[in-house]
Write a protein that holds these residues in place. Structure first.
Motif, short mmCIF file in Angstrom:
data_model
loop_
_atom_site.label_atom_id
_atom_site.label_comp_id
_atom_site.label_asym_id
_atom_site.label_seq_id
_atom_site.Cartn_x
_atom_site.Cartn_y
_atom_site.Cartn_z
N ILE A 109 0.92 -1.48 0.03
CA ILE A 109 0.05 -0.14 0.15
C ILE A 109 0.86 1.23 -0.16
O ILE A 109 0.58 2.08 -0.80
CB ILE A 109 -1.15 0.07 1.03
N LEU A 110 1.98 1.22 0.75
CA LEU A 110 2.77 2.31 0.90
C LEU A 110 3.78 2.57 -0.46
O LEU A 110 3.78 3.52 -1.03
CB LEU A 110 3.94 2.12 1.86
N ARG A 111 3.90 1.25 -1.18
CA ARG A 111 4.59 1.46 -2.48
C ARG A 111 3.53 2.06 -3.34
O ARG A 111 4.06 2.93 -4.31
CB ARG A 111 4.96 0.22 -2.87
N ALA A 112 2.19 1.75 -3.46
CA ALA A 112 1.47 1.98 -4.33
C ALA A 112 1.23 3.62 -4.18
O ALA A 112 0.96 4.51 -5.01
CB ALA A 112 -0.12 1.54 -4.17
N ALA A 113 0.98 4.04 -2.88
CA ALA A 113 1.03 5.42 -2.73
C ALA A 113 2.16 6.12 -3.19
O ALA A 113 2.11 7.39 -3.79
CB ALA A 113 1.16 5.82 -1.16
N ASP A 114 3.36 5.88 -3.48
CA ASP A 114 4.68 6.34 -3.69
C ASP A 114 4.58 6.56 -5.41
O ASP A 114 4.73 7.58 -5.76
CB ASP A 114 5.87 5.75 -3.40
N LEU A 115 4.02 5.47 -5.95
CA LEU A 115 3.85 5.42 -7.30
C LEU A 115 2.64 6.41 -7.93
O LEU A 115 2.90 7.12 -8.83
CB LEU A 115 3.46 3.84 -7.67
N ALA A 116 1.71 6.50 -7.00
CA ALA A 116 0.59 7.62 -7.49
C ALA A 116 1.17 8.91 -7.20
O ALA A 116 0.81 9.64 -8.24
CB ALA A 116 -0.34 7.20 -6.47
N ASN A 117 1.94 9.10 -6.29
CA ASN A 117 2.31 10.53 -6.16
C ASN A 117 3.58 10.89 -7.24
O ASN A 117 3.68 11.88 -7.36
CB ASN A 117 3.04 10.63 -4.51
N ALA A 118 3.96 9.94 -7.86
CA ALA A 118 4.92 10.08 -8.75
C ALA A 118 4.21 9.94 -10.18
O ALA A 118 5.02 9.93 -11.24
CB ALA A 118 6.17 9.15 -8.75
N ASN A 119 2.82 10.03 -10.21
CA ASN A 119 2.10 10.05 -11.48
C ASN A 119 2.38 8.65 -12.11
O ASN A 119 2.20 8.54 -13.45
CB ASN A 119 2.32 10.99 -12.37
N ARG A 120 2.73 7.61 -11.39
CA ARG A 120 2.72 6.21 -12.03
C ARG A 120 1.63 5.24 -11.81
O ARG A 120 1.58 4.58 -11.06
CB ARG A 120 3.99 5.42 -11.69
N VAL A 121 0.33 6.08 -12.30
CA VAL A 121 -0.87 5.48 -11.85
C VAL A 121 -1.32 4.01 -12.27
O VAL A 121 -1.71 3.31 -11.38
CB VAL A 121 -2.19 6.60 -12.65
N VAL A 122 -0.78 3.56 -13.36
CA VAL A 122 -1.00 2.29 -13.67
C VAL A 122 -0.09 1.15 -13.01
O VAL A 122 -0.81 0.23 -12.34
CB VAL A 122 -0.59 1.99 -15.30
N GLU A 123 1.09 1.75 -12.58
CA GLU A 123 1.69 0.70 -11.71
C GLU A 123 1.17 0.72 -10.30
O GLU A 123 1.12 -0.28 -9.41
CB GLU A 123 3.20 1.07 -11.50
N ALA A 124 0.95 2.01 -9.81
CA ALA A 124 -0.02 1.95 -8.48
C ALA A 124 -1.27 0.99 -8.71
O ALA A 124 -1.53 0.32 -7.53
CB ALA A 124 -0.43 3.40 -8.15
N ARG A 125 -1.98 1.12 -9.59
CA ARG A 125 -3.23 0.22 -9.54
C ARG A 125 -2.89 -1.30 -9.69
O ARG A 125 -3.57 -1.90 -8.83
CB ARG A 125 -3.93 0.49 -11.14
N ASP A 126 -1.76 -1.63 -10.17
CA ASP A 126 -1.56 -3.04 -10.40
C ASP A 126 -0.72 -3.45 -8.96
O ASP A 126 -1.24 -4.86 -8.63
CB ASP A 126 -0.49 -3.10 -11.62
N VAL A 127 -0.50 -2.67 -8.43
CA VAL A 127 0.35 -3.03 -7.03
C VAL A 127 -0.98 -3.37 -6.15
O VAL A 127 -0.96 -4.25 -5.32
CB VAL A 127 1.29 -2.09 -6.35
N LEU A 128 -1.84 -2.33 -6.15
CA LEU A 128 -2.84 -2.50 -5.18
C LEU A 128 -3.76 -3.61 -5.50
O LEU A 128 -4.24 -4.47 -4.79
CB LEU A 128 -3.89 -1.12 -5.21
N ASN A 129 -3.90 -3.94 -6.77
CA ASN A 129 -4.73 -4.91 -7.23
C ASN A 129 -4.15 -6.55 -6.82
O ASN A 129 -4.89 -7.51 -6.60
CB ASN A 129 -5.03 -4.88 -8.82
N GLY A 130 -2.71 -6.38 -7.06
CA GLY A 130 -2.01 -7.64 -6.44
C GLY A 130 -2.17 -7.94 -5.08
O GLY A 130 -2.26 -9.17 -4.66
N ALA A 131 -2.17 -6.66 -4.40
CA ALA A 131 -2.57 -6.96 -2.73
C ALA A 131 -3.86 -7.67 -2.63
O ALA A 131 -3.79 -8.23 -1.33
CB ALA A 131 -2.69 -5.49 -2.10
#
Length: 365
Positions: free
Chosen positions: A123-145
């Motif tokens: 979840i923290l990793r997804a937050a960092d990705l979203a804050n860096a505008n890497r939305v697709v990566e953030a989505r995939d990390v959360l979905n994997g969780a």
């Protein structure tokens, strides 16, 4: 009687004035020498800075950004508790609007149980990705969780954030880099929106909504539109009165639903979307009354998504549907005759995602 000054006195006065002017000139010269303008702070004397004024704009921009001024640290705002997505009813035909993408950190120890360190890290990793505008990566990390064992609070949190982030990667005209679920498509001669949608396994209404197309016939060859690689599927949880909508295997949004009352419980098992209709005529099986779409007390709301039972307790069952309601206060309760009720705005959005014969609906406890 006044006397005229003698020549000797006039000479003395003239010499005195000369001395005074000379002294003033000396003082002014000293002041100018001591306080003459110098180069700006931090620049050596004689440095021809004015030559930069004649440089091209691009060169000046490169020079200025070569050593940028360090950014001042900004305070980070983190929510302490996850905020569920508001399920505000919308008018038929209007898509639900979600808040901007904000992924706050999950508390280290959630209420009601111990946090899984791996899930919290994701979840923290997804937050960092979203804050860096890497939305697709953030989505995939959360979905994997979602595939991991987690507390109820963590699961609610992850669903909420995936629902929010879908507004950026799915329900907008933007096609984000490296997104396997959404792509750009150049319309070819002879293409129709219905045929494009059929190839993508989604309803054409979804492509209209996302691309801002008012009428299907307005589509023109050579245009580039965003297409969605379907199909969508649904999973409904009777214990929590929630509906999860997935695009392939990726969670898109979670909605609150109403379910069947005692004696008319919504059957568990696997269903497939049989048909989709906008405000069809409906006959109440209890009273025999026929409702027209224009009736002020029309009970089915904005949309009807008919279901056909395929497995489990749903096998062979018919007459069930996902639809809107004229009683939004009953969402989250067991008051229907077995159908799945949605707020009318949510029913429109879900209707635009589910495809006849392809989209599956799984009802579970």
């Amino acid at each position: 009687m006044a006397r005229l000054p003698s020549s000797t006195a006039r000479g003395r006065r003239t010499r005195s004035l000369i001395y005074i002017f000379a002294a003033v000139a000396i003082v002014v010269g000293v002041v100018v020498f001591v306080y003459r303008p110098g180069p700006p702070a931090g620049v050596e004397a004689g440095n021809p800075l004015d030559r930069n004024l004649n440089m091209p704009i691009e060169a000046n921009a490169a020079r200025l950004t070569a050593n940028p001024t360090p950014a001042q640290p900004q305070p980070q705002t983190r929510d302490i508790e996850p905020t569920p997505v508001a399920e505000t009813p919308a008018e038929p035909g209007e898509p639900d609007i979600q808040p901007a993408v904000v992924i706050p950190a999950l508390p280290v120890v959630p209420v009601g149980g111990s946090a899984d360190p791996k899930v919290s890290a994701m979840i923290l990793r997804a937050a960092d990705l979203a804050n860096a505008n890497r939305v697709v990566e953030a989505r995939d990390v959360l979905n994997g969780a979602l595939a991991l064992t987690m507390t109820a609070q963590q699961r609610t949190y992850v669903r909420t954030q995936l629902s929010r982030i879908s507004q950026e990667w799915l329900f907008s005209r933007s096609v984000l880099p490296e997104d396997r679920l959404c792509t750009a498509y150049r319309v070819q001669p002879g293409d129709h929106l219905t045929s494009i949608a059929a190839r993508c396994k989604v309803p054409y209404e979804l492509l209209m909504d996302i691309n801002g197309i008012k009428r299907p016939e307005l589509l023109k060859a050579g245009e580039t539109i965003k297409v969605i690689n379907g199909p969508f599927h649904v999973r409904i949880y009777r214990s929590t009165y929630t509906m999860d909508v997935y695009l392939q295997n990726t969670l898109v949004r979670t909605y609150n639903v109403g379910l069947g009352k005692p004696g008319h419980e919504t059957p568990t098992g696997l269903w497939v979307v049989k048909n989709r209709m906008i405000k069809p005529r409906w006959t109440d099986p209890d009273t025999g009354r026929v409702y027209e779409p224009t009736d002020p007390d029309y009970p089915l709301g904005s949309r009807w998504i008919g279901l056909e039972g395929k497995k489990g307790a749903a096998l062979g069952r018919d007459g069930f549907a996902i639809h809107g309601t004229n009683k939004p206060e009953e969402i989250g309760t067991n008051t229907s005759r077995g159908c799945i009720r949605l707020h009318n705005g949510d029913a429109v959005t879900v209707y635009n995602m589910l495809k006849e014969g392809l989209s599956q609906v799984e009802v579970m406890d």
